[in-house]
Scaffold this motif. Structure first.
Motif, PDB file in Angstrom:
ATOM      1  N   GLY A   1       0.823  -1.195   0.000  1.00  0.00           N
ATOM      2  CA  GLY A   1       0.000   0.000   0.000  1.00  0.00           C
ATOM      3  C   GLY A   1       0.847   1.230   0.000  1.00  0.00           C
ATOM      4  N   GLY A   2       0.249   2.315  -0.344  1.00  0.00           N
ATOM      5  CA  GLY A   2       0.958   3.577  -0.373  1.00  0.00           C
ATOM      6  C   GLY A   2       0.355   4.572   0.586  1.00  0.00           C
ATOM      7  N   GLU A   3       0.977   5.739   0.675  1.00  0.00           N
ATOM      8  CA  GLU A   3       0.509   6.803   1.559  1.00  0.00           C
ATOM      9  C   GLU A   3       0.234   8.056   0.742  1.00  0.00           C
ATOM     10  OE1 GLU A   3       3.367   7.431   4.564  1.00  0.00           O
ATOM     11  OE2 GLU A   3       3.046   5.473   5.554  1.00  0.00           O
ATOM     12  N   ARG A   4      -0.846   8.735   1.121  1.00  0.00           N
ATOM     13  CA  ARG A   4      -1.184   9.996   0.471  1.00  0.00           C
ATOM     14  C   ARG A   4      -0.908  11.145   1.424  1.00  0.00           C
ATOM     15  NH1 ARG A   4      -4.351   9.796  -4.150  1.00  0.00           N
ATOM     16  NH2 ARG A   4      -5.172   7.726  -4.679  1.00  0.00           N
ATOM     17  N   SER A   5      -0.482  12.276   0.883  1.00  0.00           N
ATOM     18  CA  SER A   5      -0.271  13.484   1.692  1.00  0.00           C
ATOM     19  C   SER A   5      -0.385  14.692   0.784  1.00  0.00           C
ATOM     20  CB  SER A   5       1.089  13.455   2.377  1.00  0.00           C
ATOM     21  OG  SER A   5       2.139  13.451   1.413  1.00  0.00           O
ATOM     22  N   THR A   6      -0.735  15.795   1.373  1.00  0.00           N
ATOM     23  CA  THR A   6      -0.830  17.054   0.631  1.00  0.00           C
ATOM     24  C   THR A   6       0.037  18.082   1.337  1.00  0.00           C
ATOM     25  OG1 THR A   6      -3.099  16.570  -0.064  1.00  0.00           O
ATOM     26  CG2 THR A   6      -2.363  18.852  -0.248  1.00  0.00           C
ATOM     27  N   ASN A   7       0.900  18.734   0.594  1.00  0.00           N
ATOM     28  CA  ASN A   7       1.739  19.767   1.206  1.00  0.00           C
ATOM     29  C   ASN A   7       2.088  20.835   0.183  1.00  0.00           C
ATOM     30  OD1 ASN A   7       4.007  18.625  -0.269  1.00  0.00           O
ATOM     31  ND2 ASN A   7       4.024  17.001   1.300  1.00  0.00           N
ATOM     32  N   LEU A  26       9.261   0.655  -2.767  1.00  0.00           N
ATOM     33  CA  LEU A  26       9.723  -0.345  -3.728  1.00  0.00           C
ATOM     34  C   LEU A  26      10.472  -1.430  -2.956  1.00  0.00           C
ATOM     35  CD1 LEU A  26      10.999   2.018  -6.590  1.00  0.00           C
ATOM     36  CD2 LEU A  26       8.795   0.832  -6.431  1.00  0.00           C
ATOM     37  N   ILE A  27      10.057  -2.672  -3.090  1.00  0.00           N
ATOM     38  CA  ILE A  27      10.619  -3.773  -2.322  1.00  0.00           C
ATOM     39  C   ILE A  27      11.458  -4.669  -3.241  1.00  0.00           C
ATOM     40  CG2 ILE A  27      10.108  -5.695  -0.757  1.00  0.00           C
ATOM     41  CD1 ILE A  27       9.224  -2.968   0.252  1.00  0.00           C
ATOM     42  N   GLY A  28      12.695  -4.949  -2.785  1.00  0.00           N
ATOM     43  CA  GLY A  28      13.565  -5.838  -3.568  1.00  0.00           C
ATOM     44  C   GLY A  28      13.181  -7.295  -3.380  1.00  0.00           C
ATOM     45  N   ARG A  29      13.908  -8.180  -4.117  1.00  0.00           N
ATOM     46  CA  ARG A  29      13.611  -9.607  -4.052  1.00  0.00           C
ATOM     47  C   ARG A  29      13.855 -10.184  -2.666  1.00  0.00           C
ATOM     48  NH1 ARG A  29      16.259 -11.884  -9.715  1.00  0.00           N
ATOM     49  NH2 ARG A  29      14.807 -10.784 -11.144  1.00  0.00           N
ATOM     50  N   ASP A  30      14.748  -9.522  -1.965  1.00  0.00           N
ATOM     51  CA  ASP A  30      15.038 -10.027  -0.624  1.00  0.00           C
ATOM     52  C   ASP A  30      14.093  -9.469   0.433  1.00  0.00           C
ATOM     53  OD1 ASP A  30      15.860  -7.439  -0.593  1.00  0.00           O
ATOM     54  OD2 ASP A  30      17.940  -7.839  -0.011  1.00  0.00           O
ATOM     55  N   GLY A  31      13.085  -8.680  -0.004  1.00  0.00           N
ATOM     56  CA  GLY A  31      12.099  -8.144   0.924  1.00  0.00           C
ATOM     57  C   GLY A  31      12.461  -6.808   1.538  1.00  0.00           C
ATOM     58  N   ARG A  32      13.658  -6.309   1.164  1.00  0.00           N
ATOM     59  CA  ARG A  32      14.053  -5.017   1.718  1.00  0.00           C
ATOM     60  C   ARG A  32      13.632  -3.864   0.803  1.00  0.00           C
ATOM     61  NH1 ARG A  32      20.293  -5.579   3.013  1.00  0.00           N
ATOM     62  NH2 ARG A  32      20.228  -6.484   0.900  1.00  0.00           N
ATOM     63  N   VAL A  33      13.396  -2.687   1.452  1.00  0.00           N
ATOM     64  CA  VAL A  33      13.029  -1.499   0.697  1.00  0.00           C
ATOM     65  C   VAL A  33      14.236  -1.012  -0.073  1.00  0.00           C
ATOM     66  CG1 VAL A  33      12.208   0.887   0.814  1.00  0.00           C
ATOM     67  CG2 VAL A  33      11.273  -0.836   2.378  1.00  0.00           C
ATOM     68  N   ILE A  34      14.043  -0.869  -1.357  1.00  0.00           N
ATOM     69  CA  ILE A  34      15.161  -0.397  -2.176  1.00  0.00           C
ATOM     70  C   ILE A  34      14.897   0.992  -2.769  1.00  0.00           C
ATOM     71  CG2 ILE A  34      15.861  -2.747  -2.757  1.00  0.00           C
ATOM     72  CD1 ILE A  34      14.453  -2.380  -5.452  1.00  0.00           C
TER      73      ILE A  34
END
Length: 302
Positions: A1-7, A26-34
């Motif tokens: 899921g993503g997050e919405r914001s207004t600024n 964005l999640i890599g193949r190893d499950g970490r955020v890339i």
């Protein structure tokens, strides 16, 4: 899921804009955020419209709260959809629920119901102005209100409701009644006085005379008000000028001797007592006085 914001953001050329951001990881193949993927949409105009709407609503709330009169809004069937705090207080209602949903005409005094209903119908065709209408709350005696209404319309011109401003005029009606009673009392004293009383402007035109003045001078009331001025009553013009000068110099004058001519030409010796009448700015606008015939008294003394 993503997050919405207004600024608020600043563009390369220095302009301030509002953006709505949608950010997702964005999640890599190893499950970490890339990384982060972001999508931005310029919502400056929408934000400005929302801010303007909030400001408008806040202004509306403040205006409604500052109005000292009862304010009621109804739908087209007359059902109350809004009542301000003044309406709740004057009606003795504990909360808005006691009024909302009720038909506004259910509060109108029976003797004013036809007038109120007709006024509401006429508002769709023309401006009718304020009307005096009695309202009844909790089976108590009617309270007189000055009620003004206006049709609420959509931007397309379609009616969707009516707003009423209702001013409690109880104190004003009491003051008007007290004034009427005072004027009636004054009129009775004025008319029933045994002395001739006259009220005139500064050049001697009469604005009012009582019955005793009519009997003493021999003219009808209409003649005195429309045709006969004070100058015609003085047998000696110099006495009139002296009388006027002394009254204006002293503000009042008592028992000034002067000869007064009746309609039939008879000359009477009279005592004149008078005081000045002034306008709100203090300027002399006329005289009010009493004429007393002392001819027989003087003849008896002689």
């Amino acid at each position: 899921g993503g997050e919405r914001s207004t600024n608020e953001n600043v563009t390369k050329d220095g302009r301030a804009i509002f953006c709505e951001w949608y950010n997702t990881s964005l999640i890599g193949r190893d499950g970490r955020v890339i990384g982060v993927a972001s999508l931005a949409q310029d919502v400056t105009e929408r934000q400005r419209a929302e801010d303007a709407l909030r400001d408008s609503e806040e202004l509306y709330r403040r205006l409604v709260g500052a109005i000292p009169d009862m304010m009621i809004r109804t739908d087209l069937q007359g059902r109350i959809v809004f009542a301000n705090e003044v309406a709740l207080r004057l009606s003795g209602s504990a909360g808005a629920d006691a009024l909302v949903g009720r038909n506004v005409f259910s509060f109108v005094a029976p003797e004013d119901l036809d007038k109120a209903v007709k006024g509401a119908k006429d508002m769709f065709e023309k401006r009718i102005g304020a009307q005096e209408i009695g309202l009844v709350f909790d089976n108590k005696p009617p309270i007189k209100f000055e009620i003004d209404g206006a049709i609420l319309r959509s931007p397309e011109g379609t009616p969707y409701g009516i707003v009423y401003l209702c001013r409690d005029i109880t104190e004003r009606k009491r003051a008007e009644q007290a004034l009427k009673e005072s004027e009636a009392k004054y009129r009775s004293l004025f008319d029933d006085s045994m002395d001739a009383i006259c009220i005139s402007d500064r050049v001697g035109r009469f604005s009012d005379v009582n019955r005793a003045a009519v009997e003493l001078l021999g003219y009808s009331r209409e003649e005195l008000l429309m045709k006969v001025g004070a100058s015609k009553l003085f047998a000696d013009r110099s006495e009139m000028e002296s009388f006027r000068r002394l009254v204006e110099a002293n503000g009042a004058l008592k028992d000034f001797k002067a000869r007064v001519r009746r309609k039939d030409g008879t000359i009477m010796m009279c005592l004149l007592s008078a005081s000045l009448r002034r306008s709100e700015d203090g300027k002399i606008k006329g005289y009010q006085g009493i004429i007393r015939d002392v001819t027989k008294i003087i003849e008896a003394e002689e």
